[in-house]
Design an enzyme around this catalytic site. Structure first.
Site, PDB file in Angstrom:
ATOM      1  N   HIS A 169       0.809  -1.228   0.000  1.00  0.00           N
ATOM      2  CA  HIS A 169       0.000   0.000   0.000  1.00  0.00           C
ATOM      3  C   HIS A 169       0.837   1.271   0.000  1.00  0.00           C
ATOM      4  O   HIS A 169       0.346   2.339  -0.326  1.00  0.00           O
ATOM      5  CB  HIS A 169      -0.882   0.049   1.262  1.00  0.00           C
ATOM      6  CG  HIS A 169      -2.048  -0.862   1.191  1.00  0.00           C
ATOM      7  ND1 HIS A 169      -2.780  -1.200   2.302  1.00  0.00           N
ATOM      8  CD2 HIS A 169      -2.627  -1.488   0.154  1.00  0.00           C
ATOM      9  CE1 HIS A 169      -3.757  -2.009   1.944  1.00  0.00           C
ATOM     10  NE2 HIS A 169      -3.691  -2.208   0.655  1.00  0.00           N
ATOM     11  N   SER A 208     -12.371  -1.123   7.710  1.00  0.00           N
ATOM     12  CA  SER A 208     -11.983  -0.890   9.097  1.00  0.00           C
ATOM     13  C   SER A 208     -12.502  -2.057   9.918  1.00  0.00           C
ATOM     14  O   SER A 208     -13.283  -2.878   9.441  1.00  0.00           O
ATOM     15  CB  SER A 208     -12.584   0.414   9.582  1.00  0.00           C
ATOM     16  OG  SER A 208     -13.970   0.385   9.410  1.00  0.00           O
ATOM     17  N   SER A 248     -14.449  -6.038   3.988  1.00  0.00           N
ATOM     18  CA  SER A 248     -13.271  -5.800   3.163  1.00  0.00           C
ATOM     19  C   SER A 248     -13.609  -6.300   1.766  1.00  0.00           C
ATOM     20  O   SER A 248     -14.590  -7.022   1.579  1.00  0.00           O
ATOM     21  CB  SER A 248     -12.064  -6.556   3.701  1.00  0.00           C
ATOM     22  OG  SER A 248     -11.683  -6.064   4.964  1.00  0.00           O
ATOM     23  N   HIS A 273      -6.942   1.855  -1.251  1.00  0.00           N
ATOM     24  CA  HIS A 273      -6.276   0.876  -0.379  1.00  0.00           C
ATOM     25  C   HIS A 273      -7.068   0.561   0.884  1.00  0.00           C
ATOM     26  O   HIS A 273      -6.689  -0.314   1.647  1.00  0.00           O
ATOM     27  CB  HIS A 273      -4.893   1.373   0.014  1.00  0.00           C
ATOM     28  CG  HIS A 273      -4.883   2.271   1.219  1.00  0.00           C
ATOM     29  ND1 HIS A 273      -5.631   3.421   1.289  1.00  0.00           N
ATOM     30  CD2 HIS A 273      -4.227   2.176   2.401  1.00  0.00           C
ATOM     31  CE1 HIS A 273      -5.417   3.991   2.470  1.00  0.00           C
ATOM     32  NE2 HIS A 273      -4.588   3.268   3.159  1.00  0.00           N
TER      33      HIS A 273
END
Lengths: 472, 137
Positions: free
Chosen positions: A320, A371, A376, A395
């Site tokens: 990332h 988070s 995700s 990201h």
């Protein structure tokens, strides 16, 4: 106030003006641009557009928010001859990244042993501040790790050879000379190999909630019946020290008086210092690959103990925070550039030689962690991203609230019980680290990936939801 | 007041105060530790440190970074600073006697990635020294 011009439902522009060499380009919806306008993100996008050798545009991803120098979610590519490389364009947590594993373990089987497994992983994977690492390393060992990355881990019994093919840069980025890393940085790495750290880093056991593209999901090995595992962390204190060392060295060498922002300190890519930073940064990249490889190995062992037939396969490991020399098309000519991705994921479409052979015909897997307690996503890289964002997409979710505000607003105990009511177990070093990373402090991840998909810079493949979370 | 925290979206910003430059530096270090741990820390370990910097800001940066380094390399968590002396010759130098404990005995929260020069200042206002620091977390 910086003016932004709406280009489409998912794209905005800061027109080129003043000292800007290129325009600014922001991938965002109406909703996300409102968030982005709240802090210094737009100003940072504009400032980056003033740096020497920048090409096409200073770009911000849908999850952009204010960072050190570059915004987090900032992407910029520089010419090798006249361009610069900037530690603020990479970030302190060099190669903060994420890997995703698939398994042959049924969701229901896992749930029966959830607490036991979560406790065992918490014991096996060190986390938190100053709690040491998995391996007691010598300086000589660290130097090898810096040059060999995840390869060192596999050679020393942490994981399998095929894991390397499923890691960006095969888990070992070239042009990494440990001589360019300070003693101080190496010392900070001595006790941190194989540790998760704290902050936004986590380890999650998940189930697949939705599949958007059956064919690609299948190629990535995603199967709705079985759990997946996600590991999110970086190069720890070693990487932070390398960033600090080179920010200081560049300030001493070049000063910051002519910069739009002190935090944008940089060096010409082909200067002595620029080359050394690239090499030292690559060392931290390798340290982080090795770190995630060792953590994955610890997790695999816990699962193998609890499920003797367990098979955990690495889908992919993505960076990332990184600057990389890559080939891109500029004015229909292929040229080598230095692409900074800070809080952005590479998104290469079908055909790129950098993608593992198994995925080369479909595009690379992109892993976007949400988070704590939210979904995700898995996306796939696109040709369009190569054209419009130097092969990059978002990201993560991106913060909207400071950690201090979060501590005032959220209580760890309450969040834990709220997550439990959603059937998510969490184990963390302390209540505080739960509150600081409460889902409410982040942007809406669903909206972030929707924009990525609609803009065509990373297409939706699957949505995963946590069942168990371990936080540093 | 020894120090106070200010609003900052992604990172943490604080101001530390002191009647002398030394006291303001000491309180900056205590603010830094406060980010990681808010409770009482025992003073079981004593150490001496020495840092240098070309100006006051560089000295403050290097001084604070030393605590991140000691945390990672020796598990040292600062509790207090006994003696602290800042001198100015060609460049600034600082010597201090510091107290602390092994971090493994504490349930620490946040990981500080780095000290930054972002919005940093060291200045004297009326009869008070103020240090402002943003740390990357």
């Amino acid at each position: 106030m910086i003016e932004v011009k709406k280009i489409s439902d998912v794209e905005w522009e800061i027109p080129k003006e003043g000292k800007m060499l290129v325009p600014g380009k922001i991938f965002a919806s109406e909703k996300l641009i409102k968030n982005i306008k709240r802090d210094r993100t737009l100003e940072q996008v504009r400032n980056v557009a003033m740096l020497p050798g920048i090409l096409k545009a200073s770009i911000a991803m849908p999850d952009a928010h204010q960072g050190y120098g570059f915004s987090i979610g900032g992407v910029a590519a520089f010419e090798l001859d006249s361009g610069i490389i900037s530690p603020g364009g990479v970030g302190y947590d060099i190669n903060c990244g994420v890997r995703l594993l698939t398994s042959n373990i049924k969701v229901s089987d896992f749930l029966e042993k959830r607490d036991k497994i979560l406790n065992e992983i918490f014991k096996e994977v060190p986390s938190g501040v100053g709690k040491g690492g998995k391996i007691k390393a010598t300086k000589e060992t660290i130097k090898q790790v810096l040059e060999k990355g995840a390869e060192w881990a596999v050679e020393n019994g942490y994981g399998r050879k095929e894991d390397l093919e499923h890691t960006e840069e095969n888990g070992r980025i070239k042009n990494a000379n440990s001589e360019d890393v300070s003693e101080r940085a190496i010392t900070r790495g001595l006790f941190q190999l194989g540790s998760l750290g704290a902050g936004n880093h986590f380890l999650e056991i998940q189930k697949i909630e939705e599949i958007y593209d059956e064919k690609i999901a299948k190629s990535f090995g995603l199967d709705k019946e079985n759990i997946t595992i996600m590991i999110h962390c970086g190069s720890r204190g070693l990487g932070h020290q390398i960033a600090s060392d080179y920010i200081k060295a560049m300030e001493n060498e070049y000063g910051f008086k002519n910069l739009p922002d002190r935090e944008l300190i940089n060096a010409p890519i082909n200067s002595e210092l620029g080359k050394k930073y690239l090499s030292a940064m690559n060392c931290a990249v390798n340290f982080a690959f090795c770190n995630r490889q060792i953590i994955m190995d610890s997790v695999r062992k816990v699962f193998e103990k609890n499920f003797p037939d367990a098979k955990l396969n690495l889908v992919y490991d993505v960076c990332h925070n990184i600057a990389k020399i890559e080939e891109h098309k500029v004015n229909s000519e292929k040229v080598k550039l230095c692409v900074h991705r800070k809080g952005a994921t590479r998104s290469f479409g079908p055909g790129r030689k950098e993608i593992p052979a198994v995925y080369r015909e479909i595009g690379q897997p992109i892993i976007i962690p949400g988070s704590m307690g939210t979904a995700s996503y898995v996306l796939v890289g696109t040709k369009k991203a190569e054209e419009v964002s130097f092969g990059s997409t978002a990201h993560g979710a991106g913060r909207v609230m400071s950690r201090h505000q979060a501590l005032r607003q959220f209580k760890g105990e309450k969040i834990k019980s709220e997550l439990q009511s959603k059937n998510i177990e969490i184990k963390a070093g302390g209540w505080k680290s739960i509150a600081e990373e409460a889902p409410g402090v982040y942007k809406d991840i669903d909206e972030v990936v929707r924009v990525s998909h609609e803009a065509g810079i990373g297409n939706l493949v699957a949505k995963v939801k946590p069942l168990a979370v371990m936080k540093g | 007041m020894k120090f106070k925290f200010l609003e900052h979206t992604a990172d943490i910003k604080f101001r530390a105060f002191g009647k002398t430059l030394e006291e303001a530096f000491k309180n900056s270090a205590l603010a830094l530790v406060n980010i990681m741990y808010k409770g009482k820390i025992e003073s079981n370990i004593k150490k001496k440190i020495e840092v240098k910097g070309k100006d006051k800001e560089a000295l403050l940066y290097n001084f604070l970074e030393e605590f991140l380094f000691l945390l990672d390399s020796e598990n040292f968590l600062l509790s207090d600073i006994k003696k602290i002396k800042i001198k100015k010759n060609k460049e600034y130098s600082l010597e201090a006697e510091i107290l602390g404990d092994n971090v493994k005995n504490y349930e620490t929260g946040l990981d500080i990635k780095a000290i930054t020069y972002n919005e940093m200042f060291v200045k004297k206002e009326k009869n008070k020294f103020i240090c402002q620091v943003v740390v990357d977390v």
